[in-house]
Design a protein around this motif. Structure first.
Motif, PDB file in Angstrom:
ATOM      1  N   ARG A   1      27.769  56.930  26.681  1.00  0.00           N
ATOM      2  CA  ARG A   1      29.030  57.244  26.000  1.00  0.00           C
ATOM      3  C   ARG A   1      30.203  56.465  26.604  1.00  0.00           C
ATOM      4  O   ARG A   1      31.338  56.571  26.145  1.00  0.00           O
ATOM      5  CB  ARG A   1      29.299  58.752  26.069  1.00  0.00           C
ATOM      6  CG  ARG A   1      28.300  59.540  25.200  1.00  0.00           C
ATOM      7  CD  ARG A   1      28.091  60.931  25.734  1.00  0.00           C
ATOM      8  NE  ARG A   1      29.156  61.836  25.310  1.00  0.00           N
ATOM      9  CZ  ARG A   1      29.334  63.056  25.812  1.00  0.00           C
ATOM     10  NH1 ARG A   1      28.509  63.526  26.753  1.00  0.00           N
ATOM     11  NH2 ARG A   1      30.310  63.818  25.399  1.00  0.00           N
ATOM     12  N   MET A   2      29.936  55.732  27.660  1.00  0.00           N
ATOM     13  CA  MET A   2      30.968  54.925  28.297  1.00  0.00           C
ATOM     14  C   MET A   2      30.296  53.606  28.671  1.00  0.00           C
ATOM     15  O   MET A   2      29.124  53.599  29.064  1.00  0.00           O
ATOM     16  CB  MET A   2      31.421  55.663  29.567  1.00  0.00           C
ATOM     17  CG  MET A   2      32.834  55.432  29.975  1.00  0.00           C
ATOM     18  SD  MET A   2      33.259  56.693  31.206  1.00  0.00           S
ATOM     19  CE  MET A   2      34.657  55.922  31.914  1.00  0.00           C
TER      20      MET A   2
ATOM     21  N   PHE B   1      37.145  51.052  30.369  1.00  0.00           N
ATOM     22  CA  PHE B   1      35.731  51.336  30.645  1.00  0.00           C
ATOM     23  C   PHE B   1      34.984  51.820  29.406  1.00  0.00           C
ATOM     24  O   PHE B   1      33.771  51.775  29.340  1.00  0.00           O
ATOM     25  CB  PHE B   1      35.595  52.346  31.788  1.00  0.00           C
ATOM     26  CG  PHE B   1      36.190  51.851  33.073  1.00  0.00           C
ATOM     27  CD1 PHE B   1      35.902  50.569  33.531  1.00  0.00           C
ATOM     28  CD2 PHE B   1      37.054  52.645  33.825  1.00  0.00           C
ATOM     29  CE1 PHE B   1      36.459  50.090  34.706  1.00  0.00           C
ATOM     30  CE2 PHE B   1      37.610  52.168  34.994  1.00  0.00           C
ATOM     31  CZ  PHE B   1      37.313  50.892  35.446  1.00  0.00           C
ATOM     32  N   ARG B   2      35.718  52.307  28.408  1.00  0.00           N
ATOM     33  CA  ARG B   2      35.039  52.655  27.168  1.00  0.00           C
ATOM     34  C   ARG B   2      35.051  51.483  26.193  1.00  0.00           C
ATOM     35  O   ARG B   2      34.553  51.586  25.082  1.00  0.00           O
ATOM     36  CB  ARG B   2      35.659  53.911  26.536  1.00  0.00           C
ATOM     37  CG  ARG B   2      37.052  53.687  25.951  1.00  0.00           C
ATOM     38  CD  ARG B   2      37.664  54.961  25.424  1.00  0.00           C
ATOM     39  NE  ARG B   2      36.803  55.659  24.476  1.00  0.00           N
ATOM     40  CZ  ARG B   2      37.261  56.403  23.467  1.00  0.00           C
ATOM     41  NH1 ARG B   2      38.561  56.538  23.275  1.00  0.00           N
ATOM     42  NH2 ARG B   2      36.431  57.007  22.669  1.00  0.00           N
ATOM     43  N   GLY B   3      35.661  50.365  26.624  1.00  0.00           N
ATOM     44  CA  GLY B   3      35.614  49.151  25.807  1.00  0.00           C
ATOM     45  C   GLY B   3      36.599  49.133  24.670  1.00  0.00           C
ATOM     46  O   GLY B   3      36.434  48.384  23.707  1.00  0.00           O
ATOM     47  N   GLU B   4      37.658  49.931  24.795  1.00  0.00           N
ATOM     48  CA  GLU B   4      38.608  50.031  23.678  1.00  0.00           C
ATOM     49  C   GLU B   4      39.659  48.913  23.731  1.00  0.00           C
ATOM     50  O   GLU B   4      39.931  48.233  22.753  1.00  0.00           O
ATOM     51  CB  GLU B   4      39.286  51.395  23.736  1.00  0.00           C
ATOM     52  CG  GLU B   4      40.285  51.650  22.629  1.00  0.00           C
ATOM     53  CD  GLU B   4      40.947  53.012  22.766  1.00  0.00           C
ATOM     54  OE1 GLU B   4      40.238  53.988  23.100  1.00  0.00           O
ATOM     55  OE2 GLU B   4      42.167  53.102  22.565  1.00  0.00           O
TER      56      GLU B   4
ATOM     57  N   MET C   1      35.669  60.973  25.154  1.00  0.00           N
ATOM     58  CA  MET C   1      34.629  59.972  24.912  1.00  0.00           C
ATOM     59  C   MET C   1      33.884  60.256  23.613  1.00  0.00           C
ATOM     60  O   MET C   1      33.247  59.361  23.055  1.00  0.00           O
ATOM     61  CB  MET C   1      33.636  59.927  26.084  1.00  0.00           C
ATOM     62  CG  MET C   1      34.235  59.364  27.354  1.00  0.00           C
ATOM     63  SD  MET C   1      34.941  57.708  27.170  1.00  0.00           S
ATOM     64  CE  MET C   1      36.075  57.692  28.549  1.00  0.00           C
ATOM     65  N   ASN C   2      33.952  61.489  23.138  1.00  0.00           N
ATOM     66  CA  ASN C   2      33.312  61.814  21.856  1.00  0.00           C
ATOM     67  C   ASN C   2      34.159  61.380  20.651  1.00  0.00           C
ATOM     68  O   ASN C   2      33.651  61.302  19.536  1.00  0.00           O
ATOM     69  CB  ASN C   2      33.044  63.326  21.755  1.00  0.00           C
ATOM     70  CG  ASN C   2      31.817  63.710  22.578  1.00  0.00           C
ATOM     71  OD1 ASN C   2      30.976  62.863  22.855  1.00  0.00           O
ATOM     72  ND2 ASN C   2      31.740  64.961  22.982  1.00  0.00           N
ATOM     73  N   GLN C   3      35.438  61.126  20.920  1.00  0.00           N
ATOM     74  CA  GLN C   3      36.315  60.668  19.833  1.00  0.00           C
ATOM     75  C   GLN C   3      36.042  59.191  19.539  1.00  0.00           C
ATOM     76  O   GLN C   3      35.670  58.434  20.431  1.00  0.00           O
ATOM     77  CB  GLN C   3      37.803  60.787  20.236  1.00  0.00           C
ATOM     78  CG  GLN C   3      38.235  62.174  20.667  1.00  0.00           C
ATOM     79  CD  GLN C   3      38.374  63.111  19.489  1.00  0.00           C
ATOM     80  OE1 GLN C   3      38.900  62.735  18.459  1.00  0.00           O
ATOM     81  NE2 GLN C   3      37.872  64.332  19.644  1.00  0.00           N
ATOM     82  N   GLU C   4      36.251  58.828  18.322  1.00  0.00           N
ATOM     83  CA  GLU C   4      36.156  57.410  17.926  1.00  0.00           C
ATOM     84  C   GLU C   4      37.245  56.634  18.686  1.00  0.00           C
ATOM     85  O   GLU C   4      38.379  57.108  18.794  1.00  0.00           O
ATOM     86  CB  GLU C   4      36.405  57.319  16.414  1.00  0.00           C
ATOM     87  CG  GLU C   4      36.024  56.013  15.789  1.00  0.00           C
ATOM     88  CD  GLU C   4      34.516  55.894  15.539  1.00  0.00           C
ATOM     89  OE1 GLU C   4      34.088  54.804  15.213  1.00  0.00           O
ATOM     90  OE2 GLU C   4      33.786  56.910  15.705  1.00  0.00           O
ATOM     91  N   ALA C   5      36.900  55.463  19.217  1.00  0.00           N
ATOM     92  CA  ALA C   5      37.908  54.648  19.917  1.00  0.00           C
ATOM     93  C   ALA C   5      38.976  54.180  18.923  1.00  0.00           C
ATOM     94  O   ALA C   5      38.682  53.938  17.757  1.00  0.00           O
ATOM     95  CB  ALA C   5      37.230  53.437  20.562  1.00  0.00           C
ATOM     96  N   ASP C   6      40.202  54.079  19.431  1.00  0.00           N
ATOM     97  CA  ASP C   6      41.346  53.721  18.578  1.00  0.00           C
ATOM     98  C   ASP C   6      41.460  52.192  18.504  1.00  0.00           C
ATOM     99  O   ASP C   6      42.233  51.583  19.238  1.00  0.00           O
ATOM    100  CB  ASP C   6      42.612  54.345  19.184  1.00  0.00           C
ATOM    101  CG  ASP C   6      43.869  53.903  18.457  1.00  0.00           C
ATOM    102  OD1 ASP C   6      43.777  53.514  17.280  1.00  0.00           O
ATOM    103  OD2 ASP C   6      44.942  53.964  19.081  1.00  0.00           O
TER     104      ASP C   6
END
Lengths: 360, 387
Positions: free
Chosen positions: B88-89, B139-142, B348-353
């Motif tokens: 998830r990350m 780190f989440r790639g956003e 982390m469960n939310q869609e990345a912006d």
């Protein structure tokens, strides 16, 4: 004519003569270097967040004297020497720009800027983007560049392609005395980082310009400034020479010889490599149908290559001949006695023009 | 304190204790260490302090506040590592084992002071006040940096090594020129001290006499390369004297020692004492990132040794034994840590912006004509994909 009218006219003539004399005094030839120096002084006066630093820029006034007198006039908190470390100079400028200053820094010579390349490519160029627009870095990195002055190794590189290839940087290079002043003021006021390439062979070139008038012109036209616009240095109809910086004067020389031979060449001075003015270049080549792109840098993967490709893409149907390039050879910059063979000359440009498939 | 006053102080202390000014700049002979691994307070003689190196202890309120940040930091490290394992990350360089350094680096600063972190310093960034999900944006790639650097006075977490130390020097220099009272903490690791910008940053800070604290977390490894292959210096703190600044060594798993030493460093820097170099001895308990395999370059026994020196347990024992950590406080702190972990899981469960059109927005103040063409090309491609 009445006596009164004559007297009035006489007065007018006297005043005009006086004004003309004053103007002539003001219009003493100004060097390219003095125009840069005045632009720095005017920017320091106009904006207290402007700071100038680098190697030997303080008491000495820089090895080319471009910062001459600035420390004495503005104090050593506005214009100062740093330790001899280019990455340190650029990295410290990044931090100062992060904290609301407008650094104008000097790299002593083109090739001496390479130690700072990581700071420029990874931070100066990317900070606005990395932070999603929250942290712009207004700053100017001045780099004396290119050859033609008999410089020894590591003092004559044309390194503009490295920076032009890096998104986030603007790349300026003036070729006239008035552009030296105007473009440096624009670079300092730009909200984006500018790598400002000064053709060192032009530092001592002179022109009749009134710097005070230029300053007024800059202030009054600030809103409608010409950043990113190429300049038609010589209008013509038969073929277009596209160039910038140190090669503009060589292209103009070639155009002058061509005119004597009956060919009317247009010369375009790019002025800003980034942003690039496709519009002016394309309009000219569509009009003439022929183009030669000239750059002092080695030609392989160069700014000249990029301009050539852009012309082919945009003007293919207007072209009567392939677009040719005249550049430096793909060699490290030569020793002083050999540099004349490496640098594009008017003859080499005219040879290229001759190859543009003219009808017999 | 002007540089002259600072020199006077050094001269006075040097005379008083019969040491040369150069020796004054050298680290104390022993690492500063106030707590034993079991949490007991060392006697004054055992703390490593020497003339010119004395440290006042933080107050009980400061200690509880720091302990809370320590517990939250540990929970964040472990939560993020779990999120990476679950896919998830994208990546998370954990500072598990280094949380005391993380907390001390941020808590020693005041609101107007700046922090310059590296990619492993998420916990320090959070402790300085940045919202957890904003810290994890990269780190989440956003996007690369997800927080407002100027609002928090926290620079983007640096991935290149030590380039940010020079930016720290620049921020401090600008503040000094404007007569502001700003202190800057600039962080890096042991491997990073080999980089050229480390040298240039320390030299510039010393020459311009700037209020920057260079805080080196010596976690013993630069990915796989041990410190012994990185430097032949007697210690990393010893490097300071070559620049004309004082260096100090501290037990980086001892939060009390860290707070004492960082508190003093910030105070001296704010008074005009110039820069300082602090080397904190700690240990990276986990691999460099999830992409690394630390079994290839270190023994389990070595890692086990450092488990016994854990900074969180050590502080917990000290506070409990001193009667500062009652059940109520302990439960409140645990609940806080769980709530931050939940924020991260939910986030982390939310869609990345993300919006592909944004790719072109932040390259320059205004997109160039060429970028506008390219944005139109991408928009057209996306429209055709949707159709």
């Amino acid at each position: 004519m009445t006596a009164t009218a004559s007297a009035v006219n006489g007065n007018v003539s006297a005043e005009t003569a006086q004004a003309a004399a004053a103007k002539a005094a003001a219009n003493q030839p100004v060097t390219f270097g003095k125009a840069l120096n005045t632009a720095l002084a005017d920017a320091l006066t106009a904006d207290e967040s402007v700071v100038i630093f680098g190697e030997d820029v303080g008491v000495l006034g820089g090895v080319f004297r471009i910062t001459d007198g600035l420390t004495a006039r503005f104090g050593n908190t506005r214009c100062f020497d740093t330790p001899l470390a280019e990455s340190g100079i650029v990295g410290m400028a990044v931090g100062m720009a992060m904290n609301d200053m407008r650094p104008v820094i000097e790299m002593q010579f083109d090739a001496f800027a390479y130690p700072a390349f990581e700071q420029i490519a990874s931070h100066v160029a990317k900070m606005r983007n990395r932070t999603r627009g929250r942290l712009p870095l207004p700053m100017v990195i001045r780099i004396p560049y290119a050859g033609g002055v008999g410089g020894v190794e590591h003092h004559c590189d044309s390194s503009e392609a490295y920076y032009a290839h890096t998104p986030g940087l603007k790349v300026f290079t003036p070729s006239t005395v008035s552009d030296a002043y105007l473009m440096l003021r624009e670079a300092i006021d730009s909200p984006d980082p500018v790598v400002f390439f000064e053709p060192k062979k032009l530092y001592w070139s002179k022109d009749q310009v009134d710097l005070e008038e230029l300053a007024e012109q800059y202030e009054s036209q600030r809103a409608a400034k010409a950043e990113g616009k190429a300049r038609i240095a010589r209008p013509g109809t038969d073929a277009t020479l596209v160039t910038y910086g140190p090669s503009v004067s060589v292209a103009l020389e070639a155009a002058k010889i061509a005119a004597e031979e009956g060919r009317n060449l247009e010369v375009i001075d790019i002025r800003t490599i980034v942003p690039f003015d496709d519009e002016t270049v394309s309009a000219s080549v569509r009009k003439t149908g022929r183009a030669v792109v000239i750059g002092e840098a080695q030609g392989f993967v160069s700014v000249a290559s990029e301009i050539t490709a852009r012309i082919q893409e945009r003007c293919f149907h207007s072209l009567a001949a392939p677009v040719l390039r005249v550049t430096g050879f793909d060699i490290p910059f030569p020793a002083p006695t050999l540099e004349k063979h490496h640098l594009p000359s008017a003859e080499r440009i005219l040879d290229a023009v001759d190859q543009l498939q003219w009808e017999a | 304190m002007s540089s002259e006053t600072r020199e006077d102080l050094i001269a006075e202390v040097s005379r008083k204790f019969g040491i040369s000014p150069e020796d004054y700049m050298l680290p104390a002979r022993h690492m500063i260490n106030l707590l034993n691994p079991d949490g007991s307070l060392r006697s004054h003689e055992e703390q490593g302090t020497e003339p010119g190196h004395e440290y006042p202890l933080p107050s009980p309120a400061e200690l509880i506040r720091a302990y809370e940040a320590l517990v939250v930091g540990r929970r964040v490290n472990d939560q993020n590592s779990a999120l990476v394992r679950q896919g998830r990350m994208a990546v998370y360089p954990s500072s598990h084992g280094q949380e005391a350094c993380q907390v001390a680096a941020a808590l020693c600063l005041q609101d107007g002071d700046w922090l310059f972190p590296t990619y492993r310093d998420s916990v320090a960034v959070m402790t300085k006040g940045v919202a957890p999900m904003e810290v994890m944006t990269s780190f989440r790639g956003e996007w690369h940096c997800g927080y407002d650097t100027k609002q928090y006075k926290v620079a983007p977490m640096a991935t290149p090594l030590t380039t940010q130390l020079l930016h720290a020097v620049g921020v401090a220099h600008a503040a000094k020129l404007r007569g502001e009272n700003t202190v800057v903490v600039a962080m890096c690791g042991d491997g990073a001290t080999s980089e050229g910008d480390f040298h240039e940053a320390l030299n510039f800070a010393a020459v311009f006499h700037l209020p920057v604290i260079f805080f080196v977390q010596n976690n013993k490894y630069a990915i796989s390369v041990p410190l012994s292959s990185q430097s032949a210096a007697p210690s990393l703190a010893h490097k300071a004297v070559g620049y004309g600044m004082a260096g100090e060594r501290v037990d980086g798993n001892d939060l009390i020692a860290l707070m004492a030493i960082m508190g003093r460093a910030v105070r001296l820097a704010r008074e005009g004492g110039g820069p300082l170099l602090i080397e904190a001895h700690t240990y990276r308990m986990q691999a460099h990132t999830n992409a690394d395999d630390d079994k290839r370059y270190r023994e389990d026994a070595e890692v086990a040794e450092w488990v016994a020196k854990d900074p969180v347990k050590r502080m917990e024992s000290y506070l409990a034994d001193s009667g500062l950590l009652g059940d109520e406080v302990s439960e409140r702190i645990s609940a806080h840590a769980e709530q931050v972990a939940k924020t991260l899981r939910d986030g982390m469960n939310q869609e990345a912006d993300t919006d592909p059109a944004e790719l072109f927005n932040h390259v320059y103040s205004q997109p160039t004509a060429q970028l506008k063409e390219q944005a139109a090309l991408l928009a057209d491609e996306l429209a055709r994909e949707e159709a």
